[in-house]
Design a protein around this motif. Structure first.
Motif, mmCIF file in Angstrom:
data_model
loop_
_atom_site.group_PDB
_atom_site.id
_atom_site.type_symbol
_atom_site.label_atom_id
_atom_site.label_comp_id
_atom_site.label_asym_id
_atom_site.label_seq_id
_atom_site.Cartn_x
_atom_site.Cartn_y
_atom_site.Cartn_z
ATOM 1 N N UNK A 271 0.821 -1.202 0.000
ATOM 2 C CA UNK A 271 0.000 0.000 0.000
ATOM 3 C C UNK A 271 0.860 1.258 0.000
ATOM 4 N N UNK A 274 2.391 1.570 -3.480
ATOM 5 C CA UNK A 274 1.519 2.115 -4.521
ATOM 6 C C UNK A 274 1.450 3.628 -4.422
ATOM 7 N N UNK A 275 1.317 4.070 -3.206
ATOM 8 C CA UNK A 275 1.205 5.497 -2.962
ATOM 9 C C UNK A 275 2.483 6.206 -3.411
ATOM 10 N N UNK A 278 3.095 6.137 -7.281
ATOM 11 C CA UNK A 278 2.284 7.124 -7.988
ATOM 12 C C UNK A 278 2.902 8.513 -7.868
ATOM 13 N N UNK A 282 4.376 10.875 -10.888
ATOM 14 C CA UNK A 282 3.875 12.235 -11.080
ATOM 15 C C UNK A 282 5.013 13.247 -11.023
ATOM 16 N N UNK A 300 -3.501 -8.108 -4.277
ATOM 17 C CA UNK A 300 -4.056 -8.192 -5.623
ATOM 18 C C UNK A 300 -3.918 -6.860 -6.350
ATOM 19 N N UNK A 301 -4.160 -5.801 -5.636
ATOM 20 C CA UNK A 301 -4.173 -4.494 -6.275
ATOM 21 C C UNK A 301 -2.825 -4.123 -6.883
ATOM 22 N N UNK A 303 -1.027 -5.810 -8.658
ATOM 23 C CA UNK A 303 -0.951 -6.311 -10.025
ATOM 24 C C UNK A 303 -1.771 -5.467 -10.985
ATOM 25 N N UNK A 304 -2.609 -4.617 -10.421
ATOM 26 C CA UNK A 304 -3.494 -3.832 -11.273
ATOM 27 C C UNK A 304 -2.843 -2.535 -11.718
ATOM 28 N N UNK A 305 -1.810 -2.141 -11.021
ATOM 29 C CA UNK A 305 -1.153 -0.893 -11.380
ATOM 30 C C UNK A 305 -0.279 -1.101 -12.603
ATOM 31 N N UNK A 306 0.050 -0.024 -13.233
ATOM 32 C CA UNK A 306 1.078 -0.068 -14.268
ATOM 33 C C UNK A 306 2.134 0.945 -13.929
ATOM 34 N N UNK A 308 3.384 -2.877 -13.094
ATOM 35 C CA UNK A 308 2.990 -3.831 -12.052
ATOM 36 C C UNK A 308 4.002 -3.780 -10.916
#
Lengths: 353, 353
Positions: A271, A274-275, A278, A282, A300-301, A303-306, A308
């Motif tokens: 988590x 991911x933060x 991103x 940016x 799971x999430x 794997x959803x980012x690009x 990955x």
DNA sequence: TTGAAAGCGTTACCAA
DNA sequence: TTGGTAACGCTTTCAA
């Protein structure tokens, strides 16, 4: 226990049979007995399916009917007071968000313990330190305590629980607690895997995110330490980076990223990763070319980012396994506390490293 | 209660002062009294800071020392048996993952209730239906029950709890339960806002994701219904889409997306939305041009995706507020159950719609 | 087959 | 100021 000489009783003034001062009073087994026209003992036998005594079928029916009619529910406190023990397995209620990994594990554990006829109770102990919490828990006289959370039990706390009748105290944390069974969830291993993975990918200047909130501090310290030791003697030492779980904090960290001169980061968990990822994107940084980012927990999430998200996956013991451990410890408390080895952890390389 | 005439006691065989069959026996207040050389009553007075009686300071000290030395912890069951009531506020333990929103709320609630001197207990009731669960809970004689979870209490279940002494039963769900205070978290509103938002964005053929797992079924049904009614009479009816929280399921749904001919989807919540959105993108669909996607819950992670995820944000009552409601209900149980209105919900349009 | 009664640990009342 | 004791609701042993 009580060695009082029991002098002859003073004449007990028979209660003047109160009319009904508290009519919505809780029905007791005595009420059931009265209604069914039997004794309290019989009620107990019937309702607990006592096998040592044989009660006639008509009587059983009468008792059950009466209990039903009154909406009788046995009083757990009275029962356990009499029995001298409970079947309560106490877990500290988790504070903070609970990921699917953790909640799945918890459900498994609960289900398995229920099957073994334990009552699972999560007890919220928000502001409490280890020893205060142990005292509070001890008041419930749980037969076992499974301490997974933020709270670190001391040897003294374990003693309090044991003296209060807990036949098993199981901790999960980086280090074993004297007197308790220990599931060593050595988070250092997680940090070590992450750092090793970054090194493999050719990174040399490695940062490690440490959450600003105190909550996961326990894990964070161990993960940082693990990363440190994996990197030791190879390259410049790892750089701890404090960050809160908010967009602002991530943006702030990203803004001063170039000045840090880091080319790889272990972001505590998925988590945070991911933060941070991103925010770095940016900020115009390329991932993984400029910075390699790795998290932990294999959500799971991720794997959803690009790109990955790479992550460190680690094994939790299964709930069934832990339930079994609890049950065994309860039944043979003499046993010296076991220690179960550090968790296995593996780095899963995806696009972000 | 017991109107026995108390015949002269049969000579009690003085226990042959067992050597120590269970030496690690739990210390009781009697043990403390013995060690301190006072009566059990005095121990109770001292340890509970009874104000009605004055105990000399030296005695107090002796008692406290003795309690300390023995590691005495009072027995909650005995206490509440005697008192005739508990301070337990029971919550069903949440199954499934707990997002930051929910866990923050829970913490707040716990903290607030602790401040009001309640003991918060989360009770795991995994396989149980509403009435079985109510019975199990009633055995603990909680003073209040706050039912937020998956379990739907029936009027009968509420009755069981009340008869067992619960002075407040509070439910949060789509519909009020007779006899209980109701916090109406009308999830229909969430679905309605989502659908309205999609309509505003010019979408006409709208799908609604319904989770395949039964767990959030309660919310799902209400959200679907809300979306339905918002769309009614405007355009083709909404299409329910079953999907599990796995990549495969999302991919499968995405694969047959074009055949469905939908141009907008309310994906139950942000997590399902992220999963589905990723699968749709991988399938070559453009978002929002080809499909508009909206979730619910306003998770931080939704803002990290590209395109940024639109969502429906809704208010939870604050934990403090609910704690106060509990306390009030406990103190004035005569009051007719309140109903607190549906949750406010607002659509937050970002890039995905 | 059923009933009477003791006792689990605590607190509150009444008496000393 | 302190101590004795009954009672809370339940189970279980012993006796009928």
């Amino acid at each position: 226990m009580s060695q009082s000489p029991k002098p002859p009783k003073p004449p007990k003034p028979p209660k003047p049979s109160l009319p009904a001062p508290t009519p919505p009073s809780v029905p007791t087994s005595a009420d059931v007995a009265r209604l069914a026209g039997v004794s309290r003992a019989t009620v107990s036998y019937v309702l607990n399916n006592a096998q040592a005594v044989r009660i006639s079928e008509p009587t059983r029916r009468r008792v059950r009917r009466a209990a039903e009619e009154l909406g009788y529910v046995p009083h757990a406190a009275a029962r356990s007071l009499r029995a001298g023990h409970t079947r309560i397995v106490l877990l500290p209620a988790s504070e903070g968000p609970v990921g699917p990994l953790h909640s799945g594990f918890l459900n498994e554990l609960q289900r398995a313990l229920s099957r073994l006829d334990y009552t699972v109770v999560q007890y919220g102990s928000l502001g409490l330190g280890g020893d205060e919490a142990a005292r509070a828990w001890a008041e419930l006289r749980p037969v076992a305590v499974v301490c997974l959370g933020r709270i670190t039990l001391s040897a003294h706390g374990v003693g309090t629980l044991r003296r209060a009748g807990a036949r098993a105290v199981i901790t999960m944390g980086p280090a074993p607690v004297p007197g308790a069974h220990a599931l060593i969830a050595d988070q250092a291993e997680v940090g070590a895997r992450a750092a090793a993975h970054l090194l493999e990918r050719g990174r040399r200047r490695i940062g490690v995110v440490v959450p600003a909130q105190e909550e996961p501090a326990l894990f964070a310290a161990a993960r940082l330490e693990g990363a440190r030791s994996a990197v030791r003697s190879a390259v410049p030492p790892v750089v701890p980076l404090t960050m809160a779980y908010t967009e602002e904090s991530a943006t702030g960290l990203a803004a001063r990223w170039r000045s840090l001169g880091l080319d790889g980061v272990f972001a505590y968990d998925d988590e945070y990763a991911m933060l941070l990822m991103r925010a770095l994107l940016d900020e115009g940084l390329r991932i993984p070319e400029d910075v390699a980012v790795i998290g932990a927990g294999d959500l799971l999430l991720g794997r959803l980012l690009r790109p990955r998200l790479s992550t460190v996956r680690f094994e939790m013991p299964t709930g069934d396994h832990l339930a079994e451990l609890v049950d065994r410890a309860v039944r043979e408390p003499a046993q010296t506390p076991d220690r179960h080895g550090p968790v296995a952890a593996t780095a899963v390389g995806r696009d972000s490293t």
